[in-house]
Design a protein around this motif. Structure first.
Motif, PDB file in Angstrom:
ATOM      1  N   TYR A   1      -3.413   0.460  30.087  1.00  0.00           N
ATOM      2  CA  TYR A   1      -3.947   1.236  28.980  1.00  0.00           C
ATOM      3  C   TYR A   1      -2.894   2.241  28.539  1.00  0.00           C
ATOM      4  O   TYR A   1      -2.448   3.062  29.315  1.00  0.00           O
ATOM      5  N   THR A   2      -2.508   2.157  27.273  1.00  0.00           N
ATOM      6  CA  THR A   2      -1.403   2.929  26.743  1.00  0.00           C
ATOM      7  C   THR A   2      -1.859   3.720  25.531  1.00  0.00           C
ATOM      8  O   THR A   2      -2.686   3.257  24.752  1.00  0.00           O
ATOM      9  N   ARG A   3      -1.278   4.876  25.345  1.00  0.00           N
ATOM     10  CA  ARG A   3      -1.569   5.682  24.169  1.00  0.00           C
ATOM     11  C   ARG A   3      -0.839   5.085  22.955  1.00  0.00           C
ATOM     12  O   ARG A   3       0.322   4.705  23.046  1.00  0.00           O
ATOM     13  N   LEU A   4      -1.526   5.023  21.834  1.00  0.00           N
ATOM     14  CA  LEU A   4      -0.950   4.487  20.605  1.00  0.00           C
ATOM     15  C   LEU A   4       0.064   5.465  20.036  1.00  0.00           C
ATOM     16  O   LEU A   4      -0.245   6.635  19.823  1.00  0.00           O
ATOM     17  N   PRO A   5       1.289   5.026  19.779  1.00  0.00           N
ATOM     18  CA  PRO A   5       2.285   5.922  19.182  1.00  0.00           C
ATOM     19  C   PRO A   5       1.918   6.296  17.741  1.00  0.00           C
ATOM     20  O   PRO A   5       1.325   5.501  17.008  1.00  0.00           O
ATOM     21  N   LYS A   6       2.292   7.498  17.361  1.00  0.00           N
ATOM     22  CA  LYS A   6       1.952   8.019  16.036  1.00  0.00           C
ATOM     23  C   LYS A   6       2.613   7.184  14.937  1.00  0.00           C
ATOM     24  O   LYS A   6       2.019   6.976  13.877  1.00  0.00           O
ATOM     25  N   LYS A   7       3.817   6.696  15.189  1.00  0.00           N
ATOM     26  CA  LYS A   7       4.532   5.900  14.187  1.00  0.00           C
ATOM     27  C   LYS A   7       3.740   4.645  13.832  1.00  0.00           C
ATOM     28  O   LYS A   7       3.544   4.335  12.656  1.00  0.00           O
ATOM     29  N   GLN A   8       3.278   3.912  14.839  1.00  0.00           N
ATOM     30  CA  GLN A   8       2.502   2.699  14.579  1.00  0.00           C
ATOM     31  C   GLN A   8       1.162   3.021  13.920  1.00  0.00           C
ATOM     32  O   GLN A   8       0.676   2.249  13.098  1.00  0.00           O
ATOM     33  N   LEU A   9       0.579   4.154  14.292  1.00  0.00           N
ATOM     34  CA  LEU A   9      -0.675   4.561  13.653  1.00  0.00           C
ATOM     35  C   LEU A   9      -0.470   4.715  12.155  1.00  0.00           C
ATOM     36  O   LEU A   9      -1.230   4.168  11.351  1.00  0.00           O
ATOM     37  N   TYR A  10       0.567   5.447  11.762  1.00  0.00           N
ATOM     38  CA  TYR A  10       0.824   5.673  10.346  1.00  0.00           C
ATOM     39  C   TYR A  10       1.202   4.396   9.614  1.00  0.00           C
ATOM     40  O   TYR A  10       0.803   4.194   8.463  1.00  0.00           O
ATOM     41  N   VAL A  11       1.963   3.536  10.264  1.00  0.00           N
ATOM     42  CA  VAL A  11       2.344   2.273   9.615  1.00  0.00           C
ATOM     43  C   VAL A  11       1.109   1.398   9.397  1.00  0.00           C
ATOM     44  O   VAL A  11       0.914   0.866   8.294  1.00  0.00           O
ATOM     45  N   ILE A  12       0.273   1.256  10.396  1.00  0.00           N
ATOM     46  CA  ILE A  12      -0.924   0.422  10.260  1.00  0.00           C
ATOM     47  C   ILE A  12      -1.863   0.995   9.208  1.00  0.00           C
ATOM     48  O   ILE A  12      -2.375   0.262   8.348  1.00  0.00           O
ATOM     49  N   LEU A  13      -2.107   2.303   9.243  1.00  0.00           N
ATOM     50  CA  LEU A  13      -2.998   2.914   8.261  1.00  0.00           C
ATOM     51  C   LEU A  13      -2.419   2.829   6.851  1.00  0.00           C
ATOM     52  O   LEU A  13      -3.158   2.572   5.883  1.00  0.00           O
ATOM     53  N   GLY A  14      -1.121   3.012   6.718  1.00  0.00           N
ATOM     54  CA  GLY A  14      -0.488   2.925   5.404  1.00  0.00           C
ATOM     55  C   GLY A  14      -0.543   1.524   4.822  1.00  0.00           C
ATOM     56  O   GLY A  14      -0.853   1.340   3.639  1.00  0.00           O
ATOM     57  N   ILE A  15      -0.242   0.547   5.649  1.00  0.00           N
ATOM     58  CA  ILE A  15      -0.273  -0.844   5.173  1.00  0.00           C
ATOM     59  C   ILE A  15      -1.697  -1.258   4.838  1.00  0.00           C
ATOM     60  O   ILE A  15      -1.934  -1.923   3.824  1.00  0.00           O
ATOM     61  N   ALA A  16      -2.647  -0.879   5.674  1.00  0.00           N
ATOM     62  CA  ALA A  16      -4.047  -1.209   5.388  1.00  0.00           C
ATOM     63  C   ALA A  16      -4.497  -0.539   4.093  1.00  0.00           C
ATOM     64  O   ALA A  16      -5.204  -1.154   3.281  1.00  0.00           O
ATOM     65  N   GLY A  17      -4.076   0.689   3.874  1.00  0.00           N
ATOM     66  CA  GLY A  17      -4.419   1.375   2.629  1.00  0.00           C
ATOM     67  C   GLY A  17      -3.828   0.686   1.411  1.00  0.00           C
ATOM     68  O   GLY A  17      -4.496   0.526   0.379  1.00  0.00           O
ATOM     69  N   MET A  18      -2.559   0.284   1.514  1.00  0.00           N
ATOM     70  CA  MET A  18      -1.923  -0.431   0.403  1.00  0.00           C
ATOM     71  C   MET A  18      -2.594  -1.778   0.155  1.00  0.00           C
ATOM     72  O   MET A  18      -2.783  -2.182  -0.995  1.00  0.00           O
ATOM     73  N   LEU A  19      -2.971  -2.462   1.231  1.00  0.00           N
ATOM     74  CA  LEU A  19      -3.639  -3.754   1.101  1.00  0.00           C
ATOM     75  C   LEU A  19      -4.992  -3.595   0.413  1.00  0.00           C
ATOM     76  O   LEU A  19      -5.327  -4.355  -0.506  1.00  0.00           O
ATOM     77  N   ILE A  20      -5.755  -2.606   0.830  1.00  0.00           N
ATOM     78  CA  ILE A  20      -7.062  -2.367   0.205  1.00  0.00           C
ATOM     79  C   ILE A  20      -6.881  -1.968  -1.257  1.00  0.00           C
ATOM     80  O   ILE A  20      -7.655  -2.386  -2.128  1.00  0.00           O
ATOM     81  N   PHE A  21      -5.851  -1.172  -1.546  1.00  0.00           N
ATOM     82  CA  PHE A  21      -5.574  -0.786  -2.931  1.00  0.00           C
ATOM     83  C   PHE A  21      -5.247  -2.005  -3.789  1.00  0.00           C
ATOM     84  O   PHE A  21      -5.773  -2.153  -4.907  1.00  0.00           O
ATOM     85  N   LEU A  22      -4.384  -2.902  -3.299  1.00  0.00           N
ATOM     86  CA  LEU A  22      -4.038  -4.104  -4.059  1.00  0.00           C
ATOM     87  C   LEU A  22      -5.247  -5.012  -4.253  1.00  0.00           C
ATOM     88  O   LEU A  22      -5.436  -5.574  -5.340  1.00  0.00           O
ATOM     89  N   LEU A  23      -6.060  -5.157  -3.213  1.00  0.00           N
ATOM     90  CA  LEU A  23      -7.269  -5.971  -3.343  1.00  0.00           C
ATOM     91  C   LEU A  23      -8.237  -5.353  -4.343  1.00  0.00           C
ATOM     92  O   LEU A  23      -8.911  -6.071  -5.095  1.00  0.00           O
ATOM     93  N   SER A  24      -8.313  -4.034  -4.376  1.00  0.00           N
ATOM     94  CA  SER A  24      -9.187  -3.349  -5.337  1.00  0.00           C
ATOM     95  C   SER A  24      -8.693  -3.559  -6.767  1.00  0.00           C
ATOM     96  O   SER A  24      -9.491  -3.805  -7.675  1.00  0.00           O
ATOM     97  N   LEU A  25      -7.381  -3.455  -6.967  1.00  0.00           N
ATOM     98  CA  LEU A  25      -6.822  -3.715  -8.297  1.00  0.00           C
ATOM     99  C   LEU A  25      -7.108  -5.144  -8.748  1.00  0.00           C
ATOM    100  O   LEU A  25      -7.470  -5.391  -9.900  1.00  0.00           O
ATOM    101  N   ASP A  26      -6.960  -6.072  -7.832  1.00  0.00           N
ATOM    102  CA  ASP A  26      -7.188  -7.476  -8.149  1.00  0.00           C
ATOM    103  C   ASP A  26      -8.629  -7.724  -8.571  1.00  0.00           C
ATOM    104  O   ASP A  26      -8.882  -8.382  -9.579  1.00  0.00           O
ATOM    105  N   VAL A  27      -9.572  -7.188  -7.825  1.00  0.00           N
ATOM    106  CA  VAL A  27     -10.973  -7.431  -8.173  1.00  0.00           C
ATOM    107  C   VAL A  27     -11.340  -6.714  -9.469  1.00  0.00           C
ATOM    108  O   VAL A  27     -12.127  -7.233 -10.271  1.00  0.00           O
ATOM    109  N   MET A  28     -10.764  -5.546  -9.725  1.00  0.00           N
ATOM    110  CA  MET A  28     -11.042  -4.860 -10.993  1.00  0.00           C
ATOM    111  C   MET A  28     -10.507  -5.671 -12.170  1.00  0.00           C
ATOM    112  O   MET A  28     -11.168  -5.776 -13.207  1.00  0.00           O
TER     113      MET A  28
END
Length: 153
Positions: free
Chosen positions: A4-31
């Motif tokens: 069991y390992t603590r999640l590094p802050k760098k990976q947290l920000y990368v995953i959250l940023g990419i997920a946010g961009m993905l959701i944004f692109l999917l939202s633009l597409d559906v609109m």
């Protein structure tokens, strides 16, 4: 605790940023799909060729069209949302293990495959989805080295 390992802050920000961009692109597409009258007319034409339904109003067709696209939108964003929430809680309270990586890589691969099935080569957003899914899968897989390095200590 081994495994069991603590999640590094760098990976947290990368995953959250990419997920946010993905959701944004999917939202633009559906609109764009829901607001484009020519796509709606093409959908009506395809629907009319497949079956002749009488006594259905134009509003019912429009409601079905919008509902279909919003349902597909929800299906596409559920994996990035789930990963974001789980990643955040892994950083704040929980810890990582190899099961976290395995489950999310499988879910991301499935979601990317689902996106590839409906791939529209004319849309620049479709290329963005695929690129973001690849980056997200690589980022989640990079957590394996973080886990392995912490087990060695």
């Amino acid at each position: 605790m081994k495994g069991y390992t603590r999640l590094p802050k760098k990976q947290l920000y990368v995953i959250l940023g990419i997920a946010g961009m993905l959701i944004f692109l999917l939202s633009l597409d559906v609109m764009m799909k829901v607001k484009d009258a020519s796509l709606y007319r093409n959908w009506l034409q395809d629907l009319g060729e497949q079956n002749r339904i009488k006594n259905v109003t134009e509003k019912a067709y429009l409601d079905a069209y919008v509902t279909t696209h919003l349902s597909l939108y929800f299906q596409k964003i559920i994996i990035p949302i789930g990963l974001s929430i789980h990643t955040y809680f892994s950083y704040m309270k929980l810890r990582l293990n190899k099961l976290f990586v395995f489950i999310w890589v499988v879910l991301l691969l499935g979601s990317a495959a689902y996106t590839l099935v409906g791939f529209n080569a004319q849309s620049i957003l479709a290329y963005g989805y695929i690129l973001l899914y690849i980056i997200m899968i690589i980022t989640v897989l990079s957590l394996l080295t973080v886990i392995d390095n912490s087990e060695n200590y």
